[in-house]
Write an enzyme that holds these catalytic residues in place. Structure first.
Site, PDB file in Angstrom:
ATOM      1  N   ARG A 121       0.795  -1.235   0.000  1.00  0.00           N
ATOM      2  CA  ARG A 121       0.000   0.000   0.000  1.00  0.00           C
ATOM      3  C   ARG A 121       0.827   1.285   0.000  1.00  0.00           C
ATOM      4  O   ARG A 121       1.922   1.319   0.562  1.00  0.00           O
ATOM      5  CB  ARG A 121      -0.912   0.015   1.231  1.00  0.00           C
ATOM      6  CG  ARG A 121      -1.975  -1.055   1.180  1.00  0.00           C
ATOM      7  CD  ARG A 121      -2.881  -1.058   2.406  1.00  0.00           C
ATOM      8  NE  ARG A 121      -4.001  -1.973   2.196  1.00  0.00           N
ATOM      9  CZ  ARG A 121      -3.925  -3.301   2.352  1.00  0.00           C
ATOM     10  NH1 ARG A 121      -2.798  -3.852   2.747  1.00  0.00           N
ATOM     11  NH2 ARG A 121      -4.975  -4.059   2.104  1.00  0.00           N
ATOM     12  N   HIS A 146      -0.850  -2.597  -4.576  1.00  0.00           N
ATOM     13  CA  HIS A 146      -0.279  -3.492  -5.591  1.00  0.00           C
ATOM     14  C   HIS A 146      -0.269  -2.908  -7.001  1.00  0.00           C
ATOM     15  O   HIS A 146      -0.646  -3.577  -7.972  1.00  0.00           O
ATOM     16  CB  HIS A 146      -1.023  -4.830  -5.593  1.00  0.00           C
ATOM     17  CG  HIS A 146      -0.893  -5.619  -4.320  1.00  0.00           C
ATOM     18  ND1 HIS A 146       0.241  -5.629  -3.545  1.00  0.00           N
ATOM     19  CD2 HIS A 146      -1.781  -6.449  -3.677  1.00  0.00           C
ATOM     20  CE1 HIS A 146       0.067  -6.409  -2.491  1.00  0.00           C
ATOM     21  NE2 HIS A 146      -1.160  -6.913  -2.546  1.00  0.00           N
ATOM     22  N   HIS A 220       3.014 -12.731  -5.341  1.00  0.00           N
ATOM     23  CA  HIS A 220       1.873 -12.773  -4.435  1.00  0.00           C
ATOM     24  C   HIS A 220       1.229 -14.166  -4.361  1.00  0.00           C
ATOM     25  O   HIS A 220      -0.001 -14.293  -4.293  1.00  0.00           O
ATOM     26  CB  HIS A 220       0.849 -11.728  -4.868  1.00  0.00           C
ATOM     27  CG  HIS A 220      -0.062 -11.256  -3.789  1.00  0.00           C
ATOM     28  ND1 HIS A 220      -1.096 -12.021  -3.295  1.00  0.00           N
ATOM     29  CD2 HIS A 220      -0.095 -10.106  -3.088  1.00  0.00           C
ATOM     30  CE1 HIS A 220      -1.724 -11.351  -2.357  1.00  0.00           C
ATOM     31  NE2 HIS A 220      -1.144 -10.183  -2.203  1.00  0.00           N
ATOM     32  N   ASP A 292      -1.974  -9.453   8.677  1.00  0.00           N
ATOM     33  CA  ASP A 292      -1.776  -8.735   7.416  1.00  0.00           C
ATOM     34  C   ASP A 292      -0.753  -7.643   7.701  1.00  0.00           C
ATOM     35  O   ASP A 292      -1.047  -6.454   7.642  1.00  0.00           O
ATOM     36  CB  ASP A 292      -3.115  -8.158   6.929  1.00  0.00           C
ATOM     37  CG  ASP A 292      -3.085  -7.793   5.444  1.00  0.00           C
ATOM     38  OD1 ASP A 292      -1.985  -7.850   4.859  1.00  0.00           O
ATOM     39  OD2 ASP A 292      -4.145  -7.453   4.896  1.00  0.00           O
ATOM     40  N   GLU A 357       5.058 -12.296   1.417  1.00  0.00           N
ATOM     41  CA  GLU A 357       5.506 -11.441   0.320  1.00  0.00           C
ATOM     42  C   GLU A 357       6.775 -10.699   0.721  1.00  0.00           C
ATOM     43  O   GLU A 357       6.732  -9.818   1.580  1.00  0.00           O
ATOM     44  CB  GLU A 357       4.407 -10.443  -0.026  1.00  0.00           C
ATOM     45  CG  GLU A 357       3.076 -11.090  -0.356  1.00  0.00           C
ATOM     46  CD  GLU A 357       1.897 -10.163  -0.076  1.00  0.00           C
ATOM     47  OE1 GLU A 357       1.957  -8.986  -0.468  1.00  0.00           O
ATOM     48  OE2 GLU A 357       0.910 -10.610   0.533  1.00  0.00           O
TER      49      GLU A 357
HETATM   50  C1  BGC Z   1      -2.394  -7.466   1.387  1.00  0.00           C
HETATM   51  C2  BGC Z   1      -3.825  -7.663   1.796  1.00  0.00           C
HETATM   52  C3  BGC Z   1      -4.653  -7.662   0.559  1.00  0.00           C
HETATM   53  C4  BGC Z   1      -4.187  -8.749  -0.336  1.00  0.00           C
HETATM   54  C5  BGC Z   1      -4.963  -8.717  -1.615  1.00  0.00           C
HETATM   55  C6  BGC Z   1      -2.007  -8.563   0.489  1.00  0.00           C
HETATM   56  O1  BGC Z   1      -0.714  -8.353   0.035  1.00  0.00           O
HETATM   57  O2  BGC Z   1      -1.550  -7.407   2.485  1.00  0.00           O
HETATM   58  O3  BGC Z   1      -4.243  -6.652   2.668  1.00  0.00           O
HETATM   59  O4  BGC Z   1      -6.002  -7.814   0.859  1.00  0.00           O
HETATM   60  O5  BGC Z   1      -2.848  -8.566  -0.635  1.00  0.00           O
HETATM   61  O6  BGC Z   1      -5.098  -9.965  -2.099  1.00  0.00           O
END
Ligand code: BGC
Length: 392
Positions: A121, A146, A220, A292, A357
């Site tokens: 983010r 992303h 991811h 998260d 990640e």
């Molecule tokens: C994030 C999550 C997000 C997800 C989306 C992750 O990398 O940390 O907050 O919802 O990606 O699939």
């Protein structure tokens, strides 16, 4: 015995031998054993689908000498499937995904994809560089996530397969034009996936830019070491080599603090089942509905370090993540909601997959105390992460 009877007997025996061989082969295939495990590493290509704009997407299948098989799509550089053995040699696909392109285009939660230009983010999608403020898409509530509306996970990459003595790989290239998704600078990006003889997927990322910009790339992939679609990940025992993390606000943006994990339910320095504390009332965990968070890795130098280790007790499958990056986002699949049907035909409920990640910290461009994510012309962005699979 008359000779005709002997011939009949001989024939019957031959038929039986062939039948037994066919049944054995069928059984071994059903058990998930590869048909050609003894041959060298290989890479093959097939058409996977066509995008609404007419672009064709291929799937490459990489196979090593142990029979480990990895499918990679040219769309998003997606790791579509990863087939690895358990402790008894039984293979399963351990990554979440789809069996068709439209689902990746319309529904995917970044399954297996390359995330960029800026993975994770950026607060309010805004950052300032060289005195200029850039406004990126806000595609995750008030924030940028992303890479925006059409990030690297939704681009078609140029693919070049290669084969070495003990490994096979796929080099993926994508040039992101200046201003794409409102990021400055033409970014020439390469991601090289290598499947090694010892069941590792190595990812080498590199990028150069025409103007100062920011970059943060990751993969991811969601994992379920029981096999995708085969239950939840709560029993997986996770260890993360981090003694600090970056706490988040209500919108999952780092507050800017780098806090100690000691004494919190987010501490994974000792192997702990993911499910043990995932419903804790700790404010950090409540905010994101589970894990998260960005872990600040305890690094020994600049090279590849073991960042995390996950053991699934029932299958004995083990995943280790090695990286040269300063951070690791551990996400426990909190936003999976049971509506997506995966590769094997099963629905993916909440917490049926997790991600690890490797990355720079989220929202780094807005925090001077975080390691820099700025890339300047003449410099080369380079980073490596390895997913290493084994069984015990
Ligand atoms: C994030 C999550 C997000 C997800 C989306 C992750 O990398 O940390 O907050 O919802 O990606 O699939």
């Amino acid at each position: 015995m008359p000779s005709s009877a002997r011939t009949r007997n001989g024939l019957a025996t031959a038929v039986r031998v062939v039948l037994v061989a066919v049944v054995a082969l069928a059984l071994s295939l059903a058990a998930g054993f590869p048909a050609q495990a003894a041959t060298g590493p290989s890479i093959t290509k097939k058409h996977f689908g066509t995008l609404p704009d007419g672009k064709k997407v291929d799937v490459y299948t990489l196979r090593n000498t142990n029979g480990m098989r990895v499918n990679i799509l040219t769309y998003g550089g997606i790791l579509q499937s990863i087939e690895v053995p358990d402790s008894r040699g039984k293979f399963a696909n351990v990554t979440l995904g789809f069996d068709n392109l439209p689902d990746y285009v319309n529904k995917s939660l970044y399954f297996g994809a390359i995330a960029g230009r800026y993975a994770n983010r950026i607060a309010k999608g805004r950052f300032t560089l060289g005195g200029k403020t850039y406004q990126l898409a806000t595609n995750d509530g008030p924030n940028h996530l992303h890479g925006g509306d059409k990030g690297f996970d939704k681009r078609v990459w140029q693919a070049q397969p290669f084969k070495r003595n003990d490994s096979v790989g796929l080099e993926l290239a994508y040039t992101s034009p200046n201003g794409e998704e409102h990021y400055p600078g033409t970014l020439r990006t390469k991601v090289v996936y290598t499947l090694t003889h010892d069941n590792r997927i190595r990812m080498d990322y590199s990028a150069t830019t025409g103007r100062p910009t920011i970059v943060n790339l990751t993969n991811h992939a969601y994992f379920n070491l029981r096999g995708e679609g085969n239950g939840l990940i709560l029993g997986h025992r996770l260890q993360i080599n981090a003694s600090r993390y970056t706490p988040i606000d209500k919108t999952l943006i780092p507050t800017g603090k780098v806090a100690q994990l000691s004494g919190t339910p987010l501490d994974f320095r000792r192997p702990t089942a993911i499910g043990e504390r995932v419903n804790s009332k700790d404010q950090q965990i409540v905010r994101s509905g589970g894990y998260d968070h960005n872990y600040v890795l305890d690094r020994r130098g600049h090279g590849l370090d073991l960042a995390a280790r996950v053991v699934e007790p029932d299958s004995g499958r083990v995943l280790e993540v090695f990286t040269d990056q300063p951070g690791l986002q551990f996400y426990s699949g909190n936003f999976l909601d049971g509506t997506l049907r995966g590769t094997g035909g099963h629905l993916y409920p909440k917490r049926s997959g997790f991600t690890l990640e490797s990355q720079h910290f989220p929202d780094s461009p807005n925090h001077k105390n975080f390691p820099s994510t700025v890339l300047r012309p003449g410099d080369v962005y380079r980073t490596t992460t390895i997913y290493a699979f084994s069984a015990k």
